[in-house]
Design a protein around this motif. Structure first.
Motif: not given
Length: 868
Positions: A592-593, A641-642, A639, A472, A505, A474, A442-443, A480
């Motif tokens: 975010t997240v 992530e970045e 969710s 990403k 990534k 969940r 997870s993030s 991703y």
């Protein structure tokens, strides 16, 4: 005898079905090595020997008033109760013992602490037979009417008992020394042979062999403190890395693929570490069998089967988890038996030590591989049986029983759990740098890794139209959302751009979020994305939009295909997605997240979804992304992530940092999912569980000029299969005979019953380590069988000893000793000769393959399935 003595005797044989406990009888040896006779009866309070040799009057009390001693447990070819009193009735039931403070640990030096009267000093059989007071197989021939039997008489107050005492004590001391010397000499010789076979020429081949490419690489990552993902718990790899550090390896070798030359890399230390643990399997096997049977010969047979098996040898000579796993499994069993040997001294320091050692060893087995769960089940069964027999002992109060239960909970549940958690604590502390395994987690987890994009950074708390982001999934091991320039093949029309999910990534994971209404897309205007908005996602690299339509997905035919469509961000109505925050009302800002997002196709009414199905090679074996008709599918949740958006204010990512418990739970969820999803690589040789016990196919470790092929010694494997069949036949015939009331010598019957219980206990361990693989859908290899093989080998040692004993009972007494020695010589010679035939499999072969008549292994390619 006293009432106390009588009460102690009445417990003999009534305390359970454990396979490794029993009483210490009084026995006597004839001067002939072929005649070991023991029979006694109670009369008053004194005993004497026939032939004018009285024993001490005190010996009756010494033997029968004390609690049963567990230093004399079940003997695989001799009988504990041959010297028992008539009150015992030679029940043959293994005795769980009474819980007193008297010392009864299984020390070979204390094995002979009964009165051995008239020792035959010249019997070569006693060197192999474990306990001298029970050492001749022909003793099972003796009946009480035999003229050479010991006879018990009452001679209260006889002075001759005192005169004979010094001779008895001297004989006992001499026999103790002989027994101790035989035990430790056998243990030392077997350990030395094991060490030599494992260490010999261990530096060859000087290239990466089979799974060394994985576990050597992971050891390097521990040295470099680089985070990675693996389907196994961390202990084994940490120990390999530690061995590398101690031996001077710097963690720089890439371990890219099998066959890569090591060159100047200091790799030998890691191999030696694994070989040393593989060496320890032999003394552990020997001692486990001895604790079960008190037969040195059975221990020698079991150890020989482990030493000279080429499969165990091959696994022990390479940088693998298997020798580490097998070491902790056998250490768990050995520690458990040592703990049970102190059952007459509960809550003593050694009792606590061995129980805590059992729990720690169980944690070690589970900390190497999840296969350690099987030995946990086995020890759990053994412990439950022990407690059940405690419950039936009316001399144990309810308060004392509760103390025993709490002690076992503390040492066999709490201690293993804490030790296991400690392994992960070290794992997380050491691997604190970002690596290629980050994307599986997870993030929040990734934010703890130095060098990760999420480590110690700040980013926008919310997202806005025009933000660049990564999505990403969940779920455990979620990947991703990803795309690339490659198109779906013609068999999956239309030929649009592939959309997949990818665990690592990558720049191809980035998407630009846009409003469905292009006219409102003002780059300088900040409009936050909210639940209920209709959006488009444009792939940053290829400029194509996330798209779906009513075409079947490539792998999941009942779901819809997801693709990349359009040009420079311009597409059609099938690019529209409704964004919803799970569990929140319309209008809630997307965080975010933290926000759990559902992306629902506006026209098809399906939810963006991914799972563990891998695409074929045309999809780079990445995970399939589809549009699920059930918009409430639990796994169709994503969710952010970045987020990259200089227009938005940033917050520290520390707010998303997980606790140790959260990281621990997430790691196990990811490992479990990864384990179940393991698939074989193209061209890789796998196997099924039915092939393992018959040694149907091995595993190629090295395919270059120095070929290594992991195959079990076929003579040993097939011998063990035969011994299982023979055991079942003997056991069935014995039970039929008992049911039909066929006359049987009491001593022989008791001996068989106790041996059967030992064999069933070992077969249960073999079954628990073998049968679960039949239900596993993941890829399997031959090496998965070898923890079970260890128990099969120990079973084989017990059975070989048992069969030789029965054979000596059946033949005329005059040749029994010769038969006994020739049988031992034949078995050991056959095992060693089979090793001579197949040792090149483990140490390396050269020249043509075995199918060629000129090959060095041509004559021993007994099955076509062997790729040697």
């Amino acid at each position: 005898m006293s009432e106390k003595s009588t009460a102690a005797e009445s417990k003999v044989g009534d305390q359970g079905d454990f396979p490794f406990t029993g009483d210490e009888p009084v026995v006597s040896d004839d001067s002939s090595p072929a005649a070991v006779v023991a029979a006694s009866s109670t009369s008053g309070g004194s005993i004497t020997l026939s032939g004018g040799k009285p024993g001490k009057a005190a010996s009756d009390t010494a033997v029968h008033s004390r609690p049963p001693s567990h230093g004399k447990a079940l003997s695989s070819h001799r009988l504990d109760c041959l010297g028992a009193t008539q009150r015992d009735h030679c029940s043959g039931e293994p005795d769980l013992g009474t819980y007193s403070s008297e010392n009864s640990e299984m020390d070979p030096k204390k094995l002979m602490k009964t009165k051995t009267l008239k020792l035959s000093k010249n019997s070569p059989e006693k060197v192999f037979k474990g306990t001298a007071k029970e050492d001749s197989p022909t003793k099972l021939r003796r009946r009480k009417g035999d003229s050479k039997d010991v006879k018990v008489e009452s001679v209260k107050g006889s002075h001759t008992a005192v005169e004979e005492d010094s001779d008895v004590e001297l004989t006992e001391a001499e026999q103790n020394w002989r027994e101790t010397k035989a035990y430790y000499l056998s243990l030392a010789v077997l350990s030395l042979v094991s060490l030599i076979t494992r260490i010999y020429n261990i530096e060859t081949p000087a290239h990466v062999c089979w799974d060394e490419t994985h576990f050597g690489k992971m050891g390097s990552w521990y040295i470099n403190r680089t985070f990675f993902f693996d389907v196994h718990p961390p202990l084994g790899k940490m120990l390999i890395g530690l061995a590398g550090v101690v031996s001077g390896y710097d963690g720089s070798f890439p371990f890219s693929k099998p066959g890569d030359e090591y060159g100047d890399t200091n790799y030998v230390g890691m191999r030696v570490f694994c070989a040393l643990l593989g060496t320890l399997l032999v003394p552990l096997s020997y001692q486990v069998v001895w604790l079960l049977t008190h037969s040195i010969l059975a221990g020698i047979f079991a150890a020989a089967l482990v030493i000279f098996d080429t499969g165990v040898l091959t696994l022990s000579r390479h940088i693998l988890l298997d020798p580490i796993l097998m070491f902790f499994i056998l250490l768990s069993v050995f520690s458990c038996l040592k703990f049970l040997s102190f059952r007459s001294r509960p809550f003593s320091p050694l009792w606590w030590f061995w129980m805590a050692a059992t729990g720690s060893s169980l944690a070690g087995a589970l900390g190497v591989k999840f296969v350690g769960l099987f030995v946990i089940l086995f020890i759990g069964y053994t412990t439950a049986s022990d407690l059940w027999n405690l419950l039936s002992d009316l001399s144990v109060s309810l308060f004392l029983l509760c103390k025993h239960i709490f002690a076992r909970v503390a040492c066999l549940i709490v201690v293993p759990f804490l030790v296991y958690c400690f392994f992960f604590c070290i794992h997380f502390k050491v691997l604190n740098r970002s690596g290629n395994g980050d994307g599986f987690f997870s993030s929040g987890f990734q934010s703890q890794l130095q060098g990760n994009r999420l480590y110690n950074i700040s980013m926008p708390q919310y997202i806005a139209f025009g933000s660049i982001l990564t999505l990403k999934q969940r779920r455990t091991g979620g990947a991703y959302l990803h795309s690339h320039v490659h198109l779906y093949p013609e068999e999956h029309p239309p030929k649009q751009q592939q959309v997949t999910s990818y665990s690592h990534k990558d720049e191809n994971n980035k998407w630009l979020i846009k409003s469905a209404n292009q006219e409102t897309n003002n780059p300088d205007e900040v409009t936050y994305v909210k639940s209920g908005d209709i959006i488009r996602l444009e792939h940053v690299i290829t400029k194509r939009n996330l798209h779906s339509h009513k075409e079947p997905a490539p792998m999941s035919k009942h779901q819809y295909q997801v693709s990349g469509y359009g040009m420079n961000g311009t597409g059609d109505m099938n690019d529209y997605w409704l964004i919803e925050i799970d569990g929140h009302d319309t209008g809630e800002r997307v965080q975010t997240v933290r926000s759990k997002l559902r992306l629902i196709h506006y026209h098809v009414r399906c939810a963006l979804h991914s799972h563990d199905k891998k695409l074929p090679k045309w999809g780079w074996e990445q995970l399939e992304v589809s549009c699920h008709p059930n918009i409430r599918e639990p796994s169709a949740v994503w969710s952010v992530e970045e987020v990259i958006d200089p227009r938005l204010p940033n917050v520290s990512f520390e707010v998303y940092s997980p606790s140790f418990v959260e990281m621990f739970m997430e790691s196990h969820a990811v490992m479990t999912q990864g384990n179940s999803g393991l698939k074989p690589k193209e061209g890789e040789i796998t196997s099924r569980p039915w092939q393992w016990p018959i040694d149907f196919r091995g595993q190629v470790f090295s395919g270059q000029n120095h070929r290594i092929y992991m195959l079990g010694n076929p003579v040993i494997f097939w011998l063990l299969l035969g011994l299982k069949a023979v055991f079942l036949l003997i056991w069935a015939a014995f039970n039929v005979g008992c049911k039909r009331k066929i006359p049987m010598q009491k001593d022989l019957k008791t001996y068989c019953e106790r041996t059967f219980k030992v064999c069933w206990w070992l077969l249960l361990a073999w079954f628990l380590h073998y049968a679960p693989f039949w239900g596993m859908a993941r890829v399997l290899y031959f090496h998965h069988y070898f923890p079970a093989f260890l128990f099969s080998a120990m079973f084989g040692g017990v059975m070989l000893d048992f069969i030789i004993t029965l054979l000596c009972v059946c033949v005329p007494e005059g040749i029994a000793m010769k038969v006994f020695h020739w049988c031992i010589l034949f078995v050991i010679s056959a095992i060693i000769f089979s090793f001579y035939l197949f040792y090149p499999l483990a140490y390396g072969m050269s020249g043509p393959m075995a199918a060629d008549e000129a090959a060095m292994m041509h004559r021993v390619k007994w099955l076509e399935s062997w790729d040697i």
